[in-house]
Design a protein around this motif. Structure first.
Motif, mmCIF file in Angstrom:
data_model
loop_
_atom_site.group_PDB
_atom_site.id
_atom_site.type_symbol
_atom_site.label_atom_id
_atom_site.label_comp_id
_atom_site.label_asym_id
_atom_site.label_seq_id
_atom_site.Cartn_x
_atom_site.Cartn_y
_atom_site.Cartn_z
ATOM 1 N N THR A 5 17.562 -11.607 -27.212
ATOM 2 C CA THR A 5 18.746 -12.465 -27.307
ATOM 3 C C THR A 5 18.375 -13.823 -27.894
ATOM 4 N N LEU A 55 19.956 -15.529 -31.312
ATOM 5 C CA LEU A 55 20.612 -16.838 -31.325
ATOM 6 C C LEU A 55 19.827 -17.851 -32.144
ATOM 7 N N MET A 82 20.899 -18.599 -35.711
ATOM 8 C CA MET A 82 22.276 -19.018 -35.951
ATOM 9 C C MET A 82 22.421 -20.526 -35.785
ATOM 10 N N ARG A 142 29.384 -20.482 -35.378
ATOM 11 C CA ARG A 142 29.010 -19.088 -35.141
ATOM 12 C C ARG A 142 28.040 -18.980 -33.970
ATOM 13 N N THR A 162 28.757 -17.169 -30.372
ATOM 14 C CA THR A 162 27.838 -16.125 -29.908
ATOM 15 C C THR A 162 27.281 -16.470 -28.528
ATOM 16 N N LEU A 217 27.853 -14.287 -25.291
ATOM 17 C CA LEU A 217 26.705 -13.815 -24.524
ATOM 18 C C LEU A 217 26.923 -14.068 -23.038
#
Length: 334
Positions: A74, A78, A81, A85, A89, A93
């Motif tokens: 994860t 991330l 990014m 966005r 996200t 999450l």
């Protein structure tokens, strides 16, 4: 549509369970369902069993999915990014992590220490205790799908906006030094077998149930008391929808408390049944889950007072705005 309604009534609302508990209360205990004691007992037994059944099934399914997305994976997703966005996200999450506010903070530390922007980590921190897939199903089982979906959407919007505002404030220097220097292991993802994933999902169910069972019992007990023992006139006088102070008061009462959303849902259900505005009940629920005093104390160990105050102010303002909006447009969801 009839099939969907039947599935909703039997699988989510569990009308069959309500009927069984009614038989237990009336035929075995010999109590009148219309009476206070009988009504309270039915409310308590039915809600406790319904919440634990749904919770077990949903946490198992969610944990199965999560077994494919460990924290390191994860973090890597991330990490690539930026901007809106990344915030969206991070908020999304949070919706698939069945954590209370206190349990979300260790992940917040890990994400922040690994170099993710504050905007992303705070979007996660707001959404994680506020909205998760299990709470959506429970909301739908207690109220309806319109309310559940609307709650999720406003929760995600609050998380994204809150994280964005904190990111724009450029307060990275208000994070405690130990967080920024926290080493994160970057290990390859373990190849889990089918048995491993089943064991993980089962362990997650046991862990979540162990963590929330007391709060569920307390919440359902309070809900049963509100539903059958506290006079409706008293509740509406304090928190009636037409009272301008109902939403701020609900938030003020909710902040010192500590419970998962699963423990506060029965209280919100009982308040709405007594004629309290939907927005007031949801504002109380959101204040308890996102701004509980224990979680704020834990967060103070991680961030400095200025950043903590900004986080608190943004979430309080957002929760109150959501409460007022739900009270104003409640007729659209009923």
């Amino acid at each position: 549509m009839e099939i969907f309604k039947w599935l909703n009534d039997q699988l989510l609302r569990m009308d069959w369970l309500s009927a069984l508990v009614r038989l237990l209360v009336e035929d075995v205990f010999g109590l009148d369902m219309a009476g206070r004691l009988g009504g309270s007992l039915h409310f308590f037994i039915y809600d406790v069993f319904k919440i634990f059944i749904l919770l077990s099934v949903l946490i198992f399914a969610i944990s199965w999915v999560q077994s494919y997305f460990p924290p390191e994976r994860t973090r890597r997703i991330l990490g690539g990014m930026r901007g809106l966005r990344a915030n969206v996200t991070g908020a999304l999450l949070g919706t698939v992590t069945p954590f209370c506010s206190c349990s979300s903070i260790p992940l917040f530390i890990g994400f922040t220490g690994s170099g993710l922007p504050l905007a992303v980590t705070f979007s996660f921190l707001i959404s994680s205790p506020l909205v998760d897939l299990a709470s959506v199903i429970l909301l739908a089982s207690i109220f309806n799908w319109s309310i559940a979906i609307a709650y999720v959407l406003v929760g995600i919007v609050l998380a994204v906006l809150g994280g964005t505002l904190i990111g724009r404030a450029k307060m990275e220097n208000n994070v405690e030094a130990f967080v920024l220097h926290n080493k994160v292991l970057d290990l390859p993802q373990e190849q889990l077998t089918l048995r491993d994933r089943l064991n993980y999902a089962r362990e997650q169910v046991a862990e979540v149930i162990q963590r929330v069972w007391l709060y569920v019992l307390i919440g359902v007990g309070i809900g049963a008391a509100i539903h059958n023992w506290i006079p409706e006139a008293l509740i509406t006088t304090l928190l009636g929808e037409e009272r301008w102070w109902s939403v701020p008061l609900a938030v003020l009462v909710g902040v010192p408390m500590y419970a998962d959303i699963f423990g506060t849902l029965p209280i919100a259900e009982a308040l709405v049944a007594k004629g309290i505005g939907l927005g007031t009940a949801l504002a109380f629920m959101m204040a308890v889950t996102a701004l509980s005093l224990p979680s704020l104390i834990m967060l103070r160990k991680v961030v400095k007072p200025r950043l903590l105050a900004l986080f608190f102010a943004i979430v309080v303002a957002g929760v109150m705005l959501i409460g007022f909006l739900f009270n104003t447009f409640a007729h659209l969801f009923v």
